[in-house]
Design a protein around this motif. Structure first.
Motif, PDB file in Angstrom:
ATOM      1  N   GLU A 166      30.017  40.223  28.083  1.00 15.61           N
ATOM      2  CA  GLU A 166      28.827  40.816  28.687  1.00 15.61           C
ATOM      3  C   GLU A 166      27.558  40.093  28.238  1.00 15.61           C
ATOM      4  O   GLU A 166      26.662  39.843  29.047  1.00 15.61           O
ATOM      5  CB  GLU A 166      28.734  42.300  28.347  1.00 15.61           C
ATOM      6  CG  GLU A 166      27.610  42.995  29.085  1.00 15.61           C
ATOM      7  CD  GLU A 166      27.614  44.507  28.909  1.00 15.61           C
ATOM      8  OE1 GLU A 166      26.742  45.139  29.519  1.00 15.61           O
ATOM      9  OE2 GLU A 166      28.470  45.041  28.181  1.00 15.61           O
ATOM     10  N   LYS A 167      27.495  39.715  26.970  1.00 15.22           N
ATOM     11  CA  LYS A 167      26.323  38.982  26.474  1.00 15.22           C
ATOM     12  C   LYS A 167      26.175  37.636  27.180  1.00 15.22           C
ATOM     13  O   LYS A 167      25.073  37.250  27.564  1.00 15.22           O
ATOM     14  CB  LYS A 167      26.418  38.770  24.965  1.00 15.22           C
ATOM     15  CG  LYS A 167      26.089  39.997  24.157  1.00 15.22           C
ATOM     16  CD  LYS A 167      26.187  39.720  22.671  1.00 15.22           C
ATOM     17  CE  LYS A 167      25.890  40.979  21.873  1.00 15.22           C
ATOM     18  NZ  LYS A 167      26.046  40.764  20.432  1.00 15.22           N
ATOM     19  N   LEU A 190      27.399  36.741  30.150  1.00 13.83           N
ATOM     20  CA  LEU A 190      27.052  36.949  31.554  1.00 13.83           C
ATOM     21  C   LEU A 190      25.607  37.445  31.704  1.00 13.83           C
ATOM     22  O   LEU A 190      24.915  37.050  32.648  1.00 13.83           O
ATOM     23  CB  LEU A 190      28.035  37.918  32.207  1.00 13.83           C
ATOM     24  CG  LEU A 190      29.473  37.398  32.312  1.00 13.83           C
ATOM     25  CD1 LEU A 190      30.384  38.460  32.911  1.00 13.83           C
ATOM     26  CD2 LEU A 190      29.557  36.099  33.086  1.00 13.83           C
ATOM     27  N   GLN A 191      25.149  38.269  30.776  1.00 16.59           N
ATOM     28  CA  GLN A 191      23.761  38.726  30.832  1.00 16.59           C
ATOM     29  C   GLN A 191      22.794  37.575  30.566  1.00 16.59           C
ATOM     30  O   GLN A 191      21.735  37.487  31.188  1.00 16.59           O
ATOM     31  CB  GLN A 191      23.519  39.862  29.827  1.00 16.59           C
ATOM     32  CG  GLN A 191      22.138  40.491  29.964  1.00 16.59           C
ATOM     33  CD  GLN A 191      21.930  41.134  31.325  1.00 16.59           C
ATOM     34  OE1 GLN A 191      22.699  41.996  31.731  1.00 16.59           O
ATOM     35  NE2 GLN A 191      20.891  40.718  32.046  1.00 16.59           N
ATOM     36  N   GLU A 231      28.722  38.318  37.419  1.00 20.20           N
ATOM     37  CA  GLU A 231      27.601  39.104  36.920  1.00 20.20           C
ATOM     38  C   GLU A 231      28.011  39.940  35.707  1.00 20.20           C
ATOM     39  O   GLU A 231      29.200  40.104  35.438  1.00 20.20           O
ATOM     40  CB  GLU A 231      27.092  39.994  38.048  1.00 20.20           C
ATOM     41  CG  GLU A 231      26.638  39.167  39.250  1.00 20.20           C
ATOM     42  CD  GLU A 231      26.175  40.008  40.416  1.00 20.20           C
ATOM     43  OE1 GLU A 231      25.603  41.079  40.183  1.00 20.20           O
ATOM     44  OE2 GLU A 231      26.397  39.579  41.556  1.00 20.20           O
ATOM     45  N   PRO A 232      27.021  40.475  34.978  1.00 18.56           N
ATOM     46  CA  PRO A 232      27.336  41.248  33.770  1.00 18.56           C
ATOM     47  C   PRO A 232      28.342  42.377  33.986  1.00 18.56           C
ATOM     48  O   PRO A 232      29.158  42.647  33.109  1.00 18.56           O
ATOM     49  CB  PRO A 232      25.968  41.785  33.325  1.00 18.56           C
ATOM     50  CG  PRO A 232      24.998  40.741  33.792  1.00 18.56           C
ATOM     51  CD  PRO A 232      25.556  40.290  35.123  1.00 18.56           C
ATOM     52  N   TRP A 233      28.332  42.997  35.147  1.00 15.86           N
ATOM     53  CA  TRP A 233      29.287  44.077  35.395  1.00 15.86           C
ATOM     54  C   TRP A 233      30.726  43.572  35.526  1.00 15.86           C
ATOM     55  O   TRP A 233      31.665  44.366  35.500  1.00 15.86           O
ATOM     56  CB  TRP A 233      28.870  44.930  36.596  1.00 15.86           C
ATOM     57  CG  TRP A 233      28.773  44.217  37.912  1.00 15.86           C
ATOM     58  CD1 TRP A 233      27.681  43.608  38.439  1.00 15.86           C
ATOM     59  CD2 TRP A 233      29.815  44.069  38.881  1.00 15.86           C
ATOM     60  NE1 TRP A 233      27.967  43.075  39.675  1.00 15.86           N
ATOM     61  CE2 TRP A 233      29.274  43.349  39.969  1.00 15.86           C
ATOM     62  CE3 TRP A 233      31.148  44.464  38.936  1.00 15.86           C
ATOM     63  CZ2 TRP A 233      30.010  43.016  41.092  1.00 15.86           C
ATOM     64  CZ3 TRP A 233      31.900  44.133  40.061  1.00 15.86           C
ATOM     65  CH2 TRP A 233      31.334  43.411  41.125  1.00 15.86           C
ATOM     66  N   HIS A 234      30.911  42.249  35.603  1.00 14.89           N
ATOM     67  CA  HIS A 234      32.251  41.660  35.605  1.00 14.89           C
ATOM     68  C   HIS A 234      32.801  41.456  34.180  1.00 14.89           C
ATOM     69  O   HIS A 234      33.879  40.890  34.016  1.00 14.89           O
ATOM     70  CB  HIS A 234      32.245  40.289  36.301  1.00 14.89           C
ATOM     71  CG  HIS A 234      32.074  40.334  37.772  1.00 14.89           C
ATOM     72  ND1 HIS A 234      30.955  39.837  38.399  1.00 14.89           N
ATOM     73  CD2 HIS A 234      32.873  40.806  38.749  1.00 14.89           C
ATOM     74  CE1 HIS A 234      31.077  39.987  39.703  1.00 14.89           C
ATOM     75  NE2 HIS A 234      32.229  40.583  39.945  1.00 14.89           N
ATOM     76  N   ALA A 235      32.047  41.874  33.167  1.00 13.38           N
ATOM     77  CA  ALA A 235      32.422  41.584  31.774  1.00 13.38           C
ATOM     78  C   ALA A 235      33.865  41.958  31.428  1.00 13.38           C
ATOM     79  O   ALA A 235      34.562  41.150  30.802  1.00 13.38           O
ATOM     80  CB  ALA A 235      31.442  42.247  30.803  1.00 13.38           C
ATOM     81  N   PRO A 236      34.385  43.122  31.796  1.00 13.23           N
ATOM     82  CA  PRO A 236      35.781  43.424  31.441  1.00 13.23           C
ATOM     83  C   PRO A 236      36.767  42.417  32.046  1.00 13.23           C
ATOM     84  O   PRO A 236      37.670  41.930  31.363  1.00 13.23           O
ATOM     85  CB  PRO A 236      36.006  44.833  32.004  1.00 13.23           C
ATOM     86  CG  PRO A 236      34.638  45.435  32.074  1.00 13.23           C
ATOM     87  CD  PRO A 236      33.720  44.284  32.408  1.00 13.23           C
ATOM     88  N   GLU A 291      35.057  41.968  25.340  1.00  9.86           N
ATOM     89  CA  GLU A 291      34.161  42.482  26.375  1.00  9.86           C
ATOM     90  C   GLU A 291      32.685  42.399  25.990  1.00  9.86           C
ATOM     91  O   GLU A 291      31.847  42.020  26.808  1.00  9.86           O
ATOM     92  CB  GLU A 291      34.534  43.917  26.727  1.00  9.86           C
ATOM     93  CG  GLU A 291      33.845  44.404  27.974  1.00  9.86           C
ATOM     94  CD  GLU A 291      34.375  45.736  28.453  1.00  9.86           C
ATOM     95  OE1 GLU A 291      33.557  46.466  29.055  1.00  9.86           O
ATOM     96  OE2 GLU A 291      35.558  46.054  28.241  1.00  9.86           O
ATOM     97  N   GLU A 292      32.349  42.702  24.745  1.00 10.66           N
ATOM     98  CA  GLU A 292      30.951  42.649  24.322  1.00 10.66           C
ATOM     99  C   GLU A 292      30.401  41.227  24.416  1.00 10.66           C
ATOM    100  O   GLU A 292      29.300  40.998  24.911  1.00 10.66           O
ATOM    101  CB  GLU A 292      30.796  43.175  22.892  1.00 10.66           C
ATOM    102  CG  GLU A 292      29.364  43.198  22.416  1.00 10.66           C
ATOM    103  CD  GLU A 292      29.230  43.728  20.990  1.00 10.66           C
ATOM    104  OE1 GLU A 292      28.201  43.429  20.368  1.00 10.66           O
ATOM    105  OE2 GLU A 292      30.148  44.410  20.506  1.00 10.66           O
TER     106      GLU A 292
END
Length: 182
Positions: free
Chosen positions: A51-52, A54-55, A16-21, A47-48
């Motif tokens: 996150e994109k 995963l989002q 999920e997006p919160w897993h981005a790091p 990371e950016e």
């Protein structure tokens, strides 16, 4: 939360997006290996960008148009699987996978792919699951073969990655061909 044991120390679960790091760190560490096959491996190594990506899959899942899951071994993200394309109206989807080099050879991608295909057919009622890979990606072709897929042909120079055109193998399996017992 979705979580499925693949082996004693490996599990498949939502990415999920919160897993981005964690995802960015994983992609950056495996980047030399992933760059050969995956266009998103450059942007997702930060990371950016992670996150994109995963989002984008979270949004696709909300629209019932795709999903992404990670493979963790001993609590460390080492790869994943995704429905890159999910066309419910046609009953067709495309499964994609990736794996860090240190996790290769353990059968994790095959196990995770079986879970995903079984879910697509049994739970979601899909008719066809496709698998595409570069003709030079022999490990990916071997997984498709182990999954019982049929090689339907080669799409010549259909995929461009970093300015180079690659031939793409098309594999698929139909719901009627999938084993009736999990």
């Amino acid at each position: 939360m979705l979580s499925m044991q693949l082996t004693d120390d490996a599990e498949l679960r939502a990415l999920e997006p919160w897993h981005a790091p964690e995802f960015a760190q994983h992609v950056a560490a495996a980047q030399d290996h992933l760059l050969k096959w995956l266009p998103w491996s450059t942007s997702a190594a930060e990371e950016e960008g992670a996150e994109k990506l995963l989002q984008r899959y979270a949004d696709a899942q909300a629209r019932d148009e795709g999903r992404i899951l990670g493979i963790w071994v001993g609590g460390k993200l080492v790869g994943g699987t995704l429905f890159r394309v999910w066309t419910r109206s046609m009953g067709t989807c495309e499964l994609g996978v990736w794996l860090a080099p240190e996790a290769v050879g353990r059968g994790l991608v095959t196990r995770a792919s079986k879970v995903m295909i079984d879910w697509a057919f049994r739970v979601r009622g899909m008719h066809r699951v496709e698998w595409r890979c570069a003709t030079t990606n022999t490990r990916s072709s071997a997984v498709a073969r182990r999954l019982g897929m049929t090689r339907e042909g080669v799409l010549r120079e259909a995929f461009q990655l970093r300015g180079v055109r690659h031939d793409t193998e098309m594999w698929a399996i139909l719901a009627s061909e999938w084993p009736t017992k999990p």
